[in-house]
Design a protein around this motif. Structure first.
Motif, PDB file in Angstrom:
ATOM      1  N   ALA A 213      -1.327  -4.092  -8.524  1.00 24.16           N
ATOM      2  CA  ALA A 213      -1.183  -4.645  -7.176  1.00 24.16           C
ATOM      3  C   ALA A 213      -0.680  -3.654  -6.145  1.00 24.16           C
ATOM      4  O   ALA A 213      -0.839  -3.881  -4.939  1.00 24.16           O
ATOM      5  CB  ALA A 213      -0.252  -5.865  -7.220  1.00 24.16           C
ATOM      6  N   THR A 214      -0.055  -2.564  -6.577  1.00 17.89           N
ATOM      7  CA  THR A 214       0.483  -1.602  -5.618  1.00 17.89           C
ATOM      8  C   THR A 214      -0.498  -0.473  -5.307  1.00 17.89           C
ATOM      9  O   THR A 214      -0.179   0.437  -4.543  1.00 17.89           O
ATOM     10  CB  THR A 214       1.802  -0.996  -6.129  1.00 17.89           C
ATOM     11  OG1 THR A 214       1.579  -0.397  -7.416  1.00 17.89           O
ATOM     12  CG2 THR A 214       2.869  -2.074  -6.264  1.00 17.89           C
ATOM     13  N   GLY A 215      -1.706  -0.537  -5.873  1.00 23.26           N
ATOM     14  CA  GLY A 215      -2.712   0.479  -5.590  1.00 23.26           C
ATOM     15  C   GLY A 215      -3.316   0.304  -4.210  1.00 23.26           C
ATOM     16  O   GLY A 215      -3.173  -0.746  -3.561  1.00 23.26           O
ATOM     17  N   TYR A 216      -4.023   1.319  -3.769  1.00 25.81           N
ATOM     18  CA  TYR A 216      -4.602   1.337  -2.424  1.00 25.81           C
ATOM     19  C   TYR A 216      -5.547   0.160  -2.197  1.00 25.81           C
ATOM     20  O   TYR A 216      -5.394  -0.595  -1.229  1.00 25.81           O
ATOM     21  CB  TYR A 216      -5.351   2.664  -2.218  1.00 25.81           C
ATOM     22  CG  TYR A 216      -6.097   2.773  -0.912  1.00 25.81           C
ATOM     23  CD1 TYR A 216      -5.430   3.059   0.272  1.00 25.81           C
ATOM     24  CD2 TYR A 216      -7.479   2.595  -0.872  1.00 25.81           C
ATOM     25  CE1 TYR A 216      -6.123   3.166   1.472  1.00 25.81           C
ATOM     26  CE2 TYR A 216      -8.172   2.706   0.321  1.00 25.81           C
ATOM     27  CZ  TYR A 216      -7.496   2.995   1.491  1.00 25.81           C
ATOM     28  OH  TYR A 216      -8.188   3.099   2.671  1.00 25.81           O
ATOM     29  N   LEU A 217      -6.522  -0.009  -3.080  1.00 25.18           N
ATOM     30  CA  LEU A 217      -7.497  -1.083  -2.893  1.00 25.18           C
ATOM     31  C   LEU A 217      -6.877  -2.450  -3.133  1.00 25.18           C
ATOM     32  O   LEU A 217      -7.187  -3.416  -2.419  1.00 25.18           O
ATOM     33  CB  LEU A 217      -8.687  -0.873  -3.828  1.00 25.18           C
ATOM     34  CG  LEU A 217      -9.845  -1.852  -3.644  1.00 25.18           C
ATOM     35  CD1 LEU A 217     -10.418  -1.778  -2.241  1.00 25.18           C
ATOM     36  CD2 LEU A 217     -10.933  -1.594  -4.693  1.00 25.18           C
ATOM     37  N   ALA A 218      -5.983  -2.546  -4.114  1.00 30.16           N
ATOM     38  CA  ALA A 218      -5.353  -3.831  -4.417  1.00 30.16           C
ATOM     39  C   ALA A 218      -4.562  -4.353  -3.226  1.00 30.16           C
ATOM     40  O   ALA A 218      -4.581  -5.558  -2.934  1.00 30.16           O
ATOM     41  CB  ALA A 218      -4.439  -3.696  -5.631  1.00 30.16           C
ATOM     42  N   GLU A 219      -3.884  -3.470  -2.512  1.00 38.44           N
ATOM     43  CA  GLU A 219      -3.118  -3.900  -1.348  1.00 38.44           C
ATOM     44  C   GLU A 219      -4.039  -4.455  -0.268  1.00 38.44           C
ATOM     45  O   GLU A 219      -3.718  -5.460   0.385  1.00 38.44           O
ATOM     46  CB  GLU A 219      -2.299  -2.732  -0.803  1.00 38.44           C
ATOM     47  CG  GLU A 219      -1.334  -3.140   0.286  1.00 38.44           C
ATOM     48  CD  GLU A 219      -0.357  -2.038   0.648  1.00 38.44           C
ATOM     49  OE1 GLU A 219      -0.105  -1.860   1.850  1.00 38.44           O
ATOM     50  OE2 GLU A 219       0.141  -1.356  -0.275  1.00 38.44           O
ATOM     51  N   LYS A 220      -5.207  -3.828  -0.096  1.00 40.38           N
ATOM     52  CA  LYS A 220      -6.185  -4.336   0.871  1.00 40.38           C
ATOM     53  C   LYS A 220      -6.714  -5.706   0.425  1.00 40.38           C
ATOM     54  O   LYS A 220      -6.916  -6.609   1.238  1.00 40.38           O
ATOM     55  CB  LYS A 220      -7.343  -3.353   1.011  1.00 40.38           C
ATOM     56  CG  LYS A 220      -6.948  -1.957   1.460  1.00 40.38           C
ATOM     57  CD  LYS A 220      -6.454  -1.929   2.892  1.00 40.38           C
ATOM     58  CE  LYS A 220      -6.245  -0.500   3.372  1.00 40.38           C
ATOM     59  NZ  LYS A 220      -5.706  -0.438   4.748  1.00 40.38           N
ATOM     60  N   LEU A 221      -6.931  -5.852  -0.879  1.00 39.42           N
ATOM     61  CA  LEU A 221      -7.404  -7.125  -1.416  1.00 39.42           C
ATOM     62  C   LEU A 221      -6.367  -8.214  -1.214  1.00 39.42           C
ATOM     63  O   LEU A 221      -6.701  -9.348  -0.822  1.00 39.42           O
ATOM     64  CB  LEU A 221      -7.729  -6.965  -2.901  1.00 39.42           C
ATOM     65  CG  LEU A 221      -8.133  -8.237  -3.651  1.00 39.42           C
ATOM     66  CD1 LEU A 221      -9.390  -8.848  -3.063  1.00 39.42           C
ATOM     67  CD2 LEU A 221      -8.328  -7.932  -5.146  1.00 39.42           C
ATOM     68  N   ILE A 222      -5.109  -7.905  -1.479  1.00 40.51           N
ATOM     69  CA  ILE A 222      -4.041  -8.889  -1.299  1.00 40.51           C
ATOM     70  C   ILE A 222      -3.982  -9.353   0.151  1.00 40.51           C
ATOM     71  O   ILE A 222      -3.827 -10.552   0.431  1.00 40.51           O
ATOM     72  CB  ILE A 222      -2.694  -8.294  -1.751  1.00 40.51           C
ATOM     73  CG1 ILE A 222      -2.654  -8.197  -3.284  1.00 40.51           C
ATOM     74  CG2 ILE A 222      -1.513  -9.120  -1.238  1.00 40.51           C
ATOM     75  CD1 ILE A 222      -1.491  -7.417  -3.832  1.00 40.51           C
TER      76      ILE A 222
END
Length: 280
Positions: free
Chosen positions: A9-18
């Motif tokens: 969840a703290t990755g670049y894409l995951a943060e955008k997804l969240i």
């Protein structure tokens, strides 16, 4: 609306997804191993529930997924060179961690989908990272046979996301801004690149349109040679003329990648240089 888990969840894409999921009204269970980044994530997105949980830890993962309706699985040990040097870690995270998630989808009947992100390196496997991602894809196909009537098992496969953590573009930008030596493997090697917006869009397209665990990939994905990408990065970020060291392709790296057996980055549509310059 529902409760959605995001691994890595703290990755670049995951943060955008969240961020996208929150705008849709979902409650988020953010799962990652870095507690400091998780705390920062909760401060940025109020109401996100955080779980300091490596996906290799089955019991902690069970706790984190309690009450979830779906899972976006973005956690991965993905550095090609590190995966080659530390195959045990790559297997623990990319295969055994994924297997933990898949087992829980069978045990927890409320989980209606799990979608994982894969890579073009799973098609023309030449290294540990690609091998673990190919096995991950195969596991999803297997669990579709086991539990597909209750849970949708979906895979998105794409190339490199511009500006994602650890990507060559991020490394070059840092080197250029800090007047450090640039490392280039092979200027003629080609790679697929997409923007984070395109990556998020294809994730939701897969969830809405895919009918099986067969990998789903973006249409018309564009590629570029690493040599041209480096030229663009120098144009945008260089403060002085940089030193460049060409080291050749490393073990586990292909000169060209394939998104399917029939679609290679060598022959795919290329990015327009000026268009890409505005995005990097």
């Amino acid at each position: 609306m529902g409760t959605i888990a995001v691994t890595g969840a703290t990755g670049y894409l995951a943060e955008k997804l969240i961020e996208r999921l929150i705008t849709q009204g979902h409650t988020i269970h953010a799962i990652a191993r870095n507690e400091g980044k998780l705390i920062a994530l909760r401060e940025k997105f109020k109401g996100v529930q955080i779980f300091p949980c490596p996906i290799e830890d089955y019991l902690l993962l069970k706790k984190a997924l309690n009450g979830c309706d779906g899972i976006f699985h973005l956690a991965a040990f993905k550095d090609v060179i590190l995966a080659k040097e530390h195959p045990l870690k790559a297997v623990q995270t990319n295969i055994l961690g994924t297997l933990n998630l898949l087992k829980i989808t069978v045990e927890e009947q409320n989980i209606k989908f799990i979608l994982a992100t894969s890579t073009d390196k799973a098609v023309q496997v030449s290294g540990t990272y690609g091998a673990t991602k190919l096995l991950m894809e195969n596991l999803f196909e297997d669990f579709e046979q086991i539990n597909g009537s209750n849970c949708a098992y979906r895979i998105v496969r794409y190339g490199n996301v511009l500006h994602s953590t650890g990507s060559v573009l991020v490394k070059w930008k840092y080197a250029l801004e800090n007047r450090k030596e640039l490392i280039l493997t092979d200027p003629e090697a080609t790679r697929f690149f997409i923007t984070w917006e395109q990556a998020i869009d294809v994730i939701f397209s897969c969830l809405n349109d895919a009918q099986s665990a067969e990998p789903f990939y973006p249409p018309n994905m564009k590629s570029i040679s690493l040599g041209i990408l480096l030229e663009l990065a120098i144009r945008k970020y260089a403060k002085t003329i940089p030193d460049i060291r060409v080291i050749g392709l490393q073990k586990g790296e292909n000169k060209h990648e394939c998104i399917t057996a029939d679609l290679s980055s060598e022959y795919a549509e290329r990015w327009n240089n000026e268009e890409l310059l505005n995005l990097i």
